[in-house]
Design an enzyme around this catalytic site. Structure first.
Site, PDB file in Angstrom:
ATOM      1  N   ASP A  89      19.923  42.829  49.965  1.00  0.00           N
ATOM      2  CA  ASP A  89      18.829  42.624  49.026  1.00  0.00           C
ATOM      3  C   ASP A  89      17.554  42.378  49.822  1.00  0.00           C
ATOM      4  OD1 ASP A  89      19.029  40.035  49.933  1.00  0.00           O
ATOM      5  OD2 ASP A  89      19.974  39.279  48.119  1.00  0.00           O
ATOM      6  N   ASP A 270      26.860  43.409  41.242  1.00  0.00           N
ATOM      7  CA  ASP A 270      27.194  42.339  42.183  1.00  0.00           C
ATOM      8  C   ASP A 270      27.007  41.016  41.468  1.00  0.00           C
ATOM      9  OD1 ASP A 270      24.782  40.520  43.605  1.00  0.00           O
ATOM     10  OD2 ASP A 270      24.087  42.265  42.493  1.00  0.00           O
ATOM     11  N   CYS A 308      48.919  40.667  37.797  1.00  0.00           N
ATOM     12  CA  CYS A 308      48.141  40.923  39.012  1.00  0.00           C
ATOM     13  C   CYS A 308      49.076  41.087  40.204  1.00  0.00           C
ATOM     14  CB  CYS A 308      47.181  39.759  39.259  1.00  0.00           C
ATOM     15  SG  CYS A 308      46.183  39.929  40.761  1.00  0.00           S
ATOM     16  N   CYS A 310      47.812  41.055  43.445  1.00  0.00           N
ATOM     17  CA  CYS A 310      47.053  40.679  44.639  1.00  0.00           C
ATOM     18  C   CYS A 310      47.958  39.896  45.604  1.00  0.00           C
ATOM     19  CB  CYS A 310      45.822  39.855  44.258  1.00  0.00           C
ATOM     20  SG  CYS A 310      46.146  38.119  43.865  1.00  0.00           S
ATOM     21  N   CYS A 313      48.906  36.392  44.144  1.00  0.00           N
ATOM     22  CA  CYS A 313      49.856  36.377  43.022  1.00  0.00           C
ATOM     23  C   CYS A 313      51.251  36.802  43.448  1.00  0.00           C
ATOM     24  CB  CYS A 313      49.346  37.278  41.897  1.00  0.00           C
ATOM     25  SG  CYS A 313      47.932  36.576  41.004  1.00  0.00           S
ATOM     26  N   HIS A 339      41.865  35.990  45.073  1.00  0.00           N
ATOM     27  CA  HIS A 339      42.356  36.483  43.784  1.00  0.00           C
ATOM     28  C   HIS A 339      41.219  36.984  42.904  1.00  0.00           C
ATOM     29  CE1 HIS A 339      44.399  36.712  39.906  1.00  0.00           C
ATOM     30  NE2 HIS A 339      43.355  36.056  39.427  1.00  0.00           N
TER      31      HIS A 339
END
Length: 375
Positions: A89, A270, A308, A310, A313, A339
């Site tokens: 940015d 974002d 999930c 991930c 998890c 997560h």
């Protein structure tokens, strides 16, 4: 650099290319403000959880360690060992929200560092120089973020000044990219649409900055607005945004915000919120959000989200993370941030998959409201 692969009304499925890779859109960019994700995730972790783009902060990196230090270390990609695309940015939001007393002039802004109070001047040329030193793939234009609420006369004057600043950003970055030893000669500039909540100003400004024919355009200043106001502004501006360029909604937002903004034609997102929420035990699931500090999770041996897959998890229980938060162990934040960012990366992947399959309408109907619920 950007291909629209498929459309469904205002919704777009796209592909964006830059020196450090190809990005499938819609996409959520993971925010590494100071060249690191808050929550102790490494570049290797980002690869594991499906990150496509990392966002870093011009203002913070200029103050610490210094953009010239990053340049001397080979640029941001080499410095933090992240091989994928990076967006930086402009520093504008931080100048107008974090910094101390500031004075705005046509040349730029003089302000006080939030770290030690020393005076800094930043204008379009300075912001572009810093971002050139950082070597990101996408450099955002230096703009003014007006106070909320803003009066019409001030918002109008600010819009006009931001448009003039954008022309200076383009000229400066073109010059810096052509210098011998430029960190990333392929770095591109994206403009930012401003205008507070005044639709006529937003439309005028979008038309004006579109004349500069930039590789991408963002809509700024809406993250702090009520949701319905944000959607109304997107709908007002979208018809005037170039159809063949990526569109970025800055600082937004919740899972529902992302789904609804995709429906209105946005490609890039974002937000610090998923990582920040995770550090306070507020986690996203496909049934809604949960707070792992709640006592009901003390003996819960299930994963954060049964739907999930991930790394967290697959291995850890809600009871274990509940314990880590109660014990104030750093691992609690690391696992939770991992997560939540995986969830957001997967959310945009599922949006893309639904667009590929022609089922985005069904996906939106099932999840837009559900993901706003608290369990």
């Amino acid at each position: 650099m950007f291909k629209v692969l498929k459309t469904d009304g205002a919704v777009r499925r796209g592909e964006f290319s830059c020196p450090h890779g190809t990005v499938q859109t819609p996409v959520f960019m993971n925010v590494g403000t100071q060249a690191a994700i808050k929550g102790a995730l490494s570049a290797a972790d980002l690869e594991t959880i499906g990150t496509q783009v990392e966002l870093c902060n011009t203002y913070h990196l200029h103050l610490r360690p210094g953009d010239e230090v990053v340049r001397d270390m080979g640029g941001l990609h080499k410095f933090m060992t992240w091989g994928g695309p990076i967006l930086t940015d402009s520093g504008g939001f931080q100048v107008f929200s974090l910094a101390g007393l500031r004075k705005i002039k046509e040349e730029g802004v003089t302000f006080a560092s939030h770290l030690d109070g020393h005076k800094i001047f930043m204008g379009p040329e300075e912001s572009m120089r810093i971002q050139s030193n950082l070597g990101s793939d996408i450099a955002m234009a230096f703009d003014e973020c007006v106070e909320n609420p803003a009066t019409y006369p001030y918002a109008k004057a600010s819009c006009e000044r931001t448009a003039r600043w954008l022309a200076r950003c383009k000229e400066a970055l073109t010059r810096y990219n052509a210098e011998p030893g430029a960190v990333n000669p392929g770095q591109q500039l994206w403009g930012i649409n401003q205008g507070a909540t005044f639709k006529d100003l937003r439309i005028w400004h979008m038309k004006e900055i579109a004349k500069l024919d930039l590789p991408g355009y963002a809509i700024g200043g809406l993250a702090v607005e009520p949701t319905e106001v944000m959607y109304e502004i997107i709908e007002a501006v979208e018809p005037y945004m170039p159809k063949d360029r990526p569109r970025y909604l800055m600082g937004v937002g919740t899972p529902s915000n992302i789904i609804e903004s995709v429906a209105r034609g946005v490609d890039f997102f974002d937000c610090v919120m998923p990582a920040r929420n995770a550090r306070h035990a507020k986690l996203f699931t496909w049934q809604g959000s949960i707070n792992l500090k709640n006592a009901k999770y003390t003996r819960d041996d299930g994963p954060i989200d049964p739907q999930c897959d991930c790394p967290v998890c697959r291995r850890y229980s809600r009871a274990y993370l509940h314990h880590l938060f109660k014990a104030e162990e750093m691992l609690a934040m690391r696992l939770s941030v991992m997560h939540n960012l995986y969830f957001y990366n997967t959310l945009t992947k599922r949006i893309r998959d639904s667009l590929d399959a022609g089922t985005f309408g069904d996906f939106r109907a099932e999840y837009s409201a559900k993901l706003s619920e608290k369990i």
